[in-house]
Structures are given as C-alpha cells and as structure tokens.
Enzyme design. Structure first.
Site, PDB file in Angstrom:
ATOM      1  NE  ARG A   1      -3.342   2.415   2.783  1.00 18.73           N
ATOM      2  CZ  ARG A   1      -3.529   2.927   3.975  1.00 18.73           C
ATOM      3  NH1 ARG A   1      -3.162   2.268   5.059  1.00 18.73           N
ATOM      4  NH2 ARG A   1      -4.088   4.120   4.110  1.00 18.73           N
TER       5      ARG A   1
ATOM      6  CG  HIS B   1      -1.799   4.882  -1.257  1.00 16.23           C
ATOM      7  ND1 HIS B   1      -2.789   5.543  -0.579  1.00 16.23           N
ATOM      8  CD2 HIS B   1      -2.365   3.748  -1.732  1.00 16.23           C
ATOM      9  CE1 HIS B   1      -3.906   4.838  -0.639  1.00 16.23           C
ATOM     10  NE2 HIS B   1      -3.661   3.741  -1.334  1.00 16.23           N
TER      11      HIS B   1
ATOM     12  CG  HIS C   1      -8.604  -4.947  -3.096  1.00 11.89           C
ATOM     13  ND1 HIS C   1      -9.665  -4.354  -3.703  1.00 11.89           N
ATOM     14  CD2 HIS C   1      -7.872  -3.936  -2.567  1.00 11.89           C
ATOM     15  CE1 HIS C   1      -9.608  -3.042  -3.555  1.00 11.89           C
ATOM     16  NE2 HIS C   1      -8.508  -2.767  -2.875  1.00 11.89           N
TER      17      HIS C   1
ATOM     18  CD1 TRP D   1     -11.831  -6.618  -1.095  1.00 10.01           C
ATOM     19  CD2 TRP D   1     -10.104  -6.128   0.237  1.00 10.01           C
ATOM     20  NE1 TRP D   1     -11.718  -5.247  -1.043  1.00 10.01           N
ATOM     21  CE2 TRP D   1     -10.665  -4.908  -0.235  1.00 10.01           C
ATOM     22  CE3 TRP D   1      -9.008  -6.055   1.094  1.00 10.01           C
ATOM     23  CZ2 TRP D   1     -10.177  -3.655   0.112  1.00 10.01           C
ATOM     24  CZ3 TRP D   1      -8.515  -4.802   1.450  1.00 10.01           C
ATOM     25  CH2 TRP D   1      -9.085  -3.628   0.966  1.00 10.01           C
TER      26      TRP D   1
ATOM     27  CG  ASP E   1     -13.308  -4.490  -4.066  1.00 13.78           C
ATOM     28  OD1 ASP E   1     -12.188  -4.314  -4.571  1.00 13.78           O
ATOM     29  OD2 ASP E   1     -13.541  -4.305  -2.849  1.00 13.78           O
TER      30      ASP E   1
END
Length: 307
Positions: free
Chosen positions: A71, A75, A202, A218, A262
């Site tokens: 992540r 980002h 995910h 998820w 999603d």
C-alpha cells in the site's frame, strides 16, 4: 461519514496501530544529497539491494506487514498524472506540513509502514532513494506472500521538500463505481486491464474501520497472494450492508467483504472479461500483475536502470 480513502487507500493495511504507536517522526533527506540521480549514488544503491531484500523478507515474516508495504508503494506511485507529469513515485510522504501527502485521508496508517522500514533504510540503504526503497520493499512483500516475481529497476528521484506534494484526491475511492475508477486510472495512463489487475492486490490485506470507515478482509487469508479475490468475487453471495461508520460495503457469510469499487469489476462488461480470466487462471493473473505493477511503480520515471 467516510474518510477520504479509496480503493487502494483502504487496502492492504494489516498491522495494528497498538503494536507500533501512532507517533511518527517525519523522515528528512540527508543534508546535501539533493535529488538522488548521480551515477555514483546509483551504483552504491545497487550494491545495497541484496541486503535490503533479505531484511525486508525477514520483516514481512516477523510482522505480517506485507500488505501495508504494498500500500505504501502503491500510494506513492498512485498520485501520478500523465497530463502534467506530476506526482508519481518520489517518496514525498516522508515530509510533514500543513499540506502534505502524509496527511491525506487516503494515506492514513501509512506512518506505520514508514516507521517499520526506516531502520532498514538507515542501516542498509543509505544510498537508495526512498521511492526506490519503498518500491523494492513492496516487490519483496508480494513475493514473500506467494505472489509473482516483479522486475525492479532503480533511479526514481525523491522529492526534496514538502512543497512538492500534489493536491489531495488522486487516489481511488472505495465507495464509487466504474466511471470513477476509469477517471483515476486513466489519469495515470493505465488501462481497463490494469484497473482489474491492480485491484487484484486486494487478495491480501484488509480494511480498518478507524482508517477508512470500511471493515474487514477481502479474502479468507489476507496474507496469501493468489487469485482468491477474483474467485470469491464471482462465487460468493455478497450482501449490502453499512459499517458502524456509515459506509456502504458488501459482506459474505464468512465475514469477508467487497467494496462498491470491487464489485464494479463484475457489473461492468469491459472489466468483467478480465475478472473471468483471472478467476480461472492464476498464472495469467500473476504474469499480468507483474507487468502492470511494474508499470505502476515506474509511472513518470525516466532513465531507470536494471538492478
């Protein structure tokens, strides 16, 4: 109300704040280094790679922090705009200020990842740019969790001041659909296939209520990188619900979850073709993810060198 978070802003953070604390001292570039682009500096950084890979692998195993390392790099890179070549991977989150990327709602909790990595950076990678270092950490994390090998090239140039931060709002939102996804990813120069592939990250990590307003993992194993995200998307019964923070999401009977962004991959015909492909063929997903993820973490970069 939903915080300013999004598809990848709320993904992949699995390390508890109580284990590491919320305080984070901003990382400043070493005095006098400036933008890290000199040939000698890059040569030294290349020599650091084997030790960095080993240390990151050990960190992922010890702390189960692979998702949040992905992540962080995502980002950093995901601010890129092809329109003016602004944003992109340049380590700008290490700065603090009244207006800074570290304070974006989408980046909430990423101080944990930066703090986890800083000792390794200081001791083993002083010549490596932060942007290169974070990208490499994510590549190692993906592999350690069972994912594909991803090519690492180096030479990303770090931002040198907080004033290089871009405006907030460039990351995707988890409560929006296909049109929003295309708006965000097309700005970066990515395609419909890239959107589906990169959403497949995910398959690891989870949403944290206190960071994003969404809640849950998820997939059933948030530390295993595979194609379960696509398989579950097609085969589970997803029921609309609302979190205690008032945010919409979809839950299954086994307490896994999906966001509006999603399930947009299933309802949109152009996205659905790729969902079906990757649900039935994990190798195809791995092969294509390796290509799309490399594209993501190199957005806007020039003259990268094989490492």
């Amino acid at each position: 109300m939903k915080t300013s978070s999004g598809l990848l802003s709320i993904l992949l953070s699995v390390v508890s704040l109580r284990n590491f604390g919320s305080a984070f001292v901003p990382i400043q570039p070493p005095s006098g280094t400036g933008i890290q682009s000199a040939s000698a500096l890059r040569a030294g950084a290349k020599d650091e790679i084997p030790a960095v890979r080993s240390a990151i692998a050990d960190l992922v195993k010890e702390k189960n922090c692979g998702p949040i390392l992905i992540r962080l790099a995502w980002h950093d890179a995901g601010t890129y705009s092809k329109e003016d070549n602004s944003g992109g991977p340049r380590g700008c989150m290490r700065f603090e200020g009244d207006v800074c990327e570290a304070n974006f709602g989408a980046n909430k909790g990423l101080d944990i990842a930066r703090a986890l990595l800083e000792k390794i950076k200081e001791e083993l990678a002083p010549s490596m740019s932060y942007a290169d270092f974070w990208a490499l950490a994510s590549i190692v994390a993906i592999k350690e969790m069972g994912g594909p090998d991803i090519k690492f090239r180096m030479g990303r140039k770090d931002a040198t001041a907080v004033t290089e931060s871009v405006e907030e709002g460039r990351h995707p939102d988890g409560d929006k659909g296909a049109d929003h996804l295309r708006e965000v990813f097309y700005r970066m120069g990515l395609t419909d296939q890239d959107i589906v592939i990169l959403s497949g990250a995910h398959t690891v990590g989870k949403c944290h209520l206190e960071r994003s307003g969404f809640d849950g993992a998820w997939t059933e194993d948030p530390y295993k990188f595979d194609n379960s995200y696509f398989v579950d998307m097609l085969n589970k019964d997803w029921k609309e619900t609302t979190t205690s923070e008032g945010n919409p999401q979809y839950n299954s009977d086994d307490n896994t979850m999906m966001l509006i962004s999603d399930l947009a991959l299933v309802s949109d015909d152009k996205f659905r073709v790729y969902v079906d492909k990757y649900a039935s063929d994990e190798k195809a997903f791995f092969d294509d993810f390796a290509e799309s993820y490399q594209k993501l973490i190199e957005l806007g970069c020039k003259d990268l060198q094989e490492a």
